[in-house]
Write a protein that holds these residues in place. Structure first.
Motif, PDB file in Angstrom:
ATOM      1  N   PRO A 131      67.982  46.159  23.893  1.00  0.00           N
ATOM      2  CA  PRO A 131      68.066  45.839  25.331  1.00  0.00           C
ATOM      3  C   PRO A 131      68.152  44.332  25.541  1.00  0.00           C
ATOM      4  CG  PRO A 131      66.191  47.283  24.837  1.00  0.00           C
ATOM      5  CD  PRO A 131      66.696  46.765  23.538  1.00  0.00           C
ATOM      6  N   ASN A 187      69.895  48.331  39.235  1.00  0.00           N
ATOM      7  CA  ASN A 187      69.826  49.731  38.795  1.00  0.00           C
ATOM      8  C   ASN A 187      70.812  50.061  37.674  1.00  0.00           C
ATOM      9  OD1 ASN A 187      67.726  50.491  40.562  1.00  0.00           O
ATOM     10  ND2 ASN A 187      69.188  50.672  42.251  1.00  0.00           N
ATOM     11  N   GLN A 240      66.457  43.911  31.127  1.00  0.00           N
ATOM     12  CA  GLN A 240      67.314  45.028  30.707  1.00  0.00           C
ATOM     13  C   GLN A 240      67.885  45.844  31.858  1.00  0.00           C
ATOM     14  OE1 GLN A 240      64.399  47.301  28.273  1.00  0.00           O
ATOM     15  NE2 GLN A 240      64.893  49.030  29.589  1.00  0.00           N
ATOM     16  N   ARG A 241      67.313  45.732  33.065  1.00  0.00           N
ATOM     17  CA  ARG A 241      67.857  46.473  34.208  1.00  0.00           C
ATOM     18  C   ARG A 241      68.119  45.510  35.351  1.00  0.00           C
ATOM     19  NH1 ARG A 241      65.097  49.202  38.481  1.00  0.00           N
ATOM     20  NH2 ARG A 241      63.180  48.755  37.346  1.00  0.00           N
ATOM     21  N   ARG A 244      74.095  53.851  32.969  1.00  0.00           N
ATOM     22  CA  ARG A 244      73.102  54.388  33.903  1.00  0.00           C
ATOM     23  C   ARG A 244      71.728  54.512  33.255  1.00  0.00           C
ATOM     24  NH1 ARG A 244      77.765  57.541  34.758  1.00  0.00           N
ATOM     25  NH2 ARG A 244      78.786  57.043  36.740  1.00  0.00           N
ATOM     26  N   THR A 245      71.707  54.642  31.936  1.00  0.00           N
ATOM     27  CA  THR A 245      70.431  54.687  31.208  1.00  0.00           C
ATOM     28  C   THR A 245      70.523  53.759  30.005  1.00  0.00           C
ATOM     29  OG1 THR A 245      71.088  56.491  29.732  1.00  0.00           O
ATOM     30  CG2 THR A 245      70.094  57.111  31.852  1.00  0.00           C
ATOM     31  N   GLN A 246      69.367  53.301  29.540  1.00  0.00           N
ATOM     32  CA  GLN A 246      69.328  52.442  28.365  1.00  0.00           C
ATOM     33  C   GLN A 246      69.810  53.206  27.126  1.00  0.00           C
ATOM     34  OE1 GLN A 246      69.004  49.071  26.224  1.00  0.00           O
ATOM     35  NE2 GLN A 246      68.614  49.181  28.429  1.00  0.00           N
ATOM     36  N   ASP A 274      76.773  48.142  29.829  1.00  0.00           N
ATOM     37  CA  ASP A 274      75.994  48.460  31.029  1.00  0.00           C
ATOM     38  C   ASP A 274      76.175  49.941  31.314  1.00  0.00           C
ATOM     39  OD1 ASP A 274      75.655  45.767  31.034  1.00  0.00           O
ATOM     40  OD2 ASP A 274      76.749  45.375  32.885  1.00  0.00           O
ATOM     41  N   GLU A 308      71.306  49.669  33.542  1.00  0.00           N
ATOM     42  CA  GLU A 308      70.647  49.309  32.284  1.00  0.00           C
ATOM     43  C   GLU A 308      71.616  48.543  31.385  1.00  0.00           C
ATOM     44  OE1 GLU A 308      67.556  49.811  31.165  1.00  0.00           O
ATOM     45  OE2 GLU A 308      66.803  50.847  32.952  1.00  0.00           O
ATOM     46  N   ARG A 309      71.091  47.526  30.690  1.00  0.00           N
ATOM     47  CA  ARG A 309      71.951  46.644  29.900  1.00  0.00           C
ATOM     48  C   ARG A 309      71.452  46.557  28.457  1.00  0.00           C
ATOM     49  NH1 ARG A 309      72.373  41.108  32.924  1.00  0.00           N
ATOM     50  NH2 ARG A 309      70.205  40.995  32.264  1.00  0.00           N
ATOM     51  N   CYS A 363      65.538  46.011  39.510  1.00  0.00           N
ATOM     52  CA  CYS A 363      65.671  45.255  38.259  1.00  0.00           C
ATOM     53  C   CYS A 363      64.348  45.267  37.504  1.00  0.00           C
ATOM     54  CB  CYS A 363      66.054  43.797  38.526  1.00  0.00           C
ATOM     55  SG  CYS A 363      67.523  43.577  39.545  1.00  0.00           S
ATOM     56  N   SER A 364      64.424  45.035  36.209  1.00  0.00           N
ATOM     57  CA  SER A 364      63.196  44.882  35.418  1.00  0.00           C
ATOM     58  C   SER A 364      62.792  43.413  35.438  1.00  0.00           C
ATOM     59  CB  SER A 364      63.422  45.372  33.986  1.00  0.00           C
ATOM     60  OG  SER A 364      64.572  44.776  33.417  1.00  0.00           O
TER      61      SER A 364
END
Length: 702
Positions: free
Chosen positions: A645, A653, A649-650, A611-613, A609, A655-656, A400-401
């Motif tokens: 974001p 694993n 944001q993560r 896999r990548t932002q 949500d 990305e949101r 997570c971020s």
């Protein structure tokens, strides 16, 4: 269709989220089934629970060559869910942009979804305990109301509502609820009441009070609870009692708004301002708002109660709007006084002090007199982060971020977002420095430091001062919450350290001092609701002090709320000092009106949500472009902000990203969202990296 199964019924089942499967599926059965009947039906390779629904005016034709599958079984021991319950579910699904079957099945007890007709029949054959005979109405009048309580109760009895009961902390709102429940139940032998609180930790004391008052009159089974802390068999038993009309009073958290209550006559939402009434998973409904809708639709009365009402409810009860009737109870029961606010300017205190010398002296003095204190810090754990001063390493979560929080009691680092946990490293993983230190403070650290500072303080009982902590970590085990509350009520705890869970609803009789240690963070949040939440939290926390007027009168000094801050001149604290919620609300509403924020506008969030932002934001942008290209209904009144974001944001694993929609009209926003659903489903198919998406109507956090 086979001759053996001549009837076709429409059934609501829980289909996979965003599967674009229709709300109702057609099944064949041997005889007509009444709407609301619970059935077991095949869905793919599984057999699931479904609810027979009202047939649409124009049934959709079956695809060519496809025959409807037969209903597998009928749960005959349960009477059909009534039309009012089905209308509630249909409205919820429509307003919050979710599938009808998803809402309908989530509203039913989990164990009911698993039982076969045979298993249910065996369960229903168990002897049921009947409710006690109807008692005398006069028997419910066991507590005399104060003048303010009596006026409020009389207004509720003689007017249709909805009512906003604006009562200061300790003014006796619960007694008004109980009086109104008693009147509603006495008026009809079939009447039922729903009383909701925002959090599970408030249900034990509420259930104890209601059971003591009403169980002798209507029987032990007449008062039931419904919340996620119960076991599945317990929830099913309570739900069945309510559905059958045996339970006259249902107490619960937000999920209880969907309880099947055929005789619903009164709905109460206590602490109506609390954000916990908003569901944050699946169908993101507001139980408070649904309570108002359901009461109006079923002809029941509804009471929203709070010392710090939500600005939406306050605005709705203003004379210029008049949708709610506002009832004020400003005085505390027993002529008790509200706590005085003492602001401590931390800029004038010793550097690095957790507890300022004046606050520590005040706590010591109270404990030595045998009084109790409450210390509030809305952050659990020992410290928010571990840090290496040599290389700058921090205890970040690998998934997570966000940081992993240091929990000293079991020497772990835990992420409060995804749950990942690991042992505390002996040295910095990046440079090997053995001197890694905690940064910031949590309730665990406060408990430890306060216990050390008070180690030589002796109570009137000639024992050392005892410090306890109450947060999500200490109350996780079954029965732990009730045990801790019992210790506080019994006077076995002198200083209680806790998060926001101890600040609302609890009736602690011997607490005379409340202290907020680090409240400033919310003053400068990007969330426009942060000042409202901070004011409510601090005012609710202050309300835990001095609730027993007789006890306070016997002490040497009045109740106090201490607040340590670096910004003692802030407007939020100025209004708090005066206990002046109306002035605070007026100022906040003026700012929101000028900025075009709720309640003067209506919002929805679309979250993605992926896999990548980049993929998450690309989906949101493509959905917005598709909406503009299609010129959807209501678009001219809906402003679509660019995707951004999330703050964290993560998570795990994933990305949101989110995109805000805003409109001056609720109807325009709803028309737009309904027309947008097919386009969102279509875009979902084109974005392979997307994990999931959701729509959050009337979001509480942005």
């Amino acid at each position: 269709m086979s001759d053996a199964l001549p009837c076709l019924v429409q059934v609501a089942v829980s289909t996979p989220a965003h599967s674009a499967v229709g709300d109702l599926l057609s099944y064949a059965c041997a005889a007509p089934l009444a709407p609301g009947t619970l059935v077991r039906v095949p869905l793919g390779a599984r057999e699931v629970l479904g609810v027979v629904w009202d047939a649409p005016a124009e049934p959709l034709p079956l695809p060519a060559g496809m025959a409807p599958r037969p209903v597998a079984g009928v749960l005959e021991g349960i009477a059909p869910l009534d039309a009012a319950w089905r209308r509630l579910v249909a409205f919820t699904a429509r307003y919050y942009q979710r599938a009808l079957g998803e809402v309908a099945l989530a509203a039913l007890p989990p164990q009911l979804r698993e039982l076969t007709p045979e298993q249910l029949a065996r369960r229903m054959r168990r002897p049921a305990v009947g409710a006690a005979a109807q008692a005398r109405e006069s028997a419910t009048e066991s507590v005399a109301l104060s003048a303010e309580q009596a006026i409020a109760a009389a207004e509720i009895e003689s007017n249709p509502g909805p009512f906003l009961l604006f009562g200061s902390t300790g003014s006796g709102k619960t007694e008004v609820y109980m009086h109104c429940v008693a009147r509603a139940l006495a008026a009809s032998p079939a009447a039922q009441a729903l009383v909701m609180v925002p959090e599970i930790n408030l249900t034990p004391q509420l259930e104890a009070r209601f059971r003591a008052r009403f169980a002798p009159l209507y029987g032990e089974v007449a008062v039931v609870s419904l919340h996620s802390g119960m076991t599945n068999p317990q929830r099913l038993k309570s739900w069945l009692a309510a559905h059958q009309g045996v339970a006259r009073i249902v107490l619960g958290t937000r999920m209880a708004v969907f309880a099947s209550l055929p005789g619903l006559a009164l709905v109460v939402a206590d602490e109506e301002h609390d954000a916990s009434y908003k569901q944050q998973e699946g169908a993101r409904y507001s139980a408070r708002d649904l309570a108002v809708w359901r009461a109006r639709e079923q002809g029941a009365k509804v009471i929203l109660g709070s010392a710090t009402p939500s600005l939406e409810s306050w605005h709705a009860s203003s004379p210029e709007v008049g949708r709610y009737q506002r009832l004020a109870m400003p005085a505390r029961i027993g002529a008790g006084e509200l706590p005085r606010l003492r602001l401590v300017d931390m800029g004038q205190q010793p550097r690095g002090a957790v507890f300022s010398p004046p606050l520590l002296a005040a706590i010591t003095e109270r404990v030595e007199r045998g009084e109790q204190c409450l210390v509030l810090l809305n952050r659990r754990g020992f410290a928010p982060v571990l840090h290496c001063h040599d290389c700058g390493w921090k205890s970040d979560c690998p998934h997570c971020s966000a940081h992993q929080v240091f929990h000293k009691i079991d020497r772990t680092l835990r992420c409060h977002h995804c749950g990942y946990a690991q042992r505390v490293p002996r040295a910095c993983p990046a440079c090997g420095n053995p001197d890694i230190a905690p940064v910031g403070r949590g309730t665990e650290q406060l408990e430890e430091q306060l216990a050390a500072l008070l180690r030589n303080v002796i109570t009137p009982g000639r024992r050392a001062a005892r410090v306890a902590r109450m947060d999500a970590d200490t109350t996780r085990a079954k029965g732990a919450l009730e045990e801790q509350l019992a210790q506080v009520h019994a006077g076995e705890v002198d200083v209680l350290v806790g998060t926001q869970m101890v600040a609302k609803g609890h009736d602690f009789r011997r607490i005379t001092l409340v202290a907020a240690v680090q409240p400033d963070g919310a003053l400068f949040s990007s969330d426009f609701r942060a000042p409202e939440r901070l004011f409510a939290l601090l005012m609710q926390a202050a309300g835990r002090a001095g609730r027993d007027a007789q006890y306070v009168a016997a002490q040497a000094s009045p109740p106090e709320m201490w607040l340590q801050t670096w910004h003692p001149d802030h407007a939020v604290y100025a209004a708090l000092r005066r206990h002046d919620y109306p002035a605070f609300a007026q100022q906040q509403l003026a700012e929101r009106r000028e900025a075009g924020m709720p309640p003067f506008a209506y919002q929805a969030l679309v979250r993605a949500d992926a896999r990548t932002q980049e993929a998450a934001q690309a989906f949101l942008q493509a959905a917005a472009d598709a909406a503009r290209a299609a010129q959807l209904p209501g678009l001219e009144q809906v402003f679509i902000f660019p995707p951004v974001p999330l703050t964290v944001q993560r998570v795990a694993n994933v990305e949101r990203a989110q995109m805000l929609l805003e409109s001056p009209g609720r109807g325009a926003l709803q028309r737009f969202l309904a027309a947008w659903q097919p386009l969102l489903h279509a875009e979902r198919a084109r974005h392979r990296a997307l994990v999931r998406w959701l729509v959050d109507v009337d979001p509480q956090a942005i």
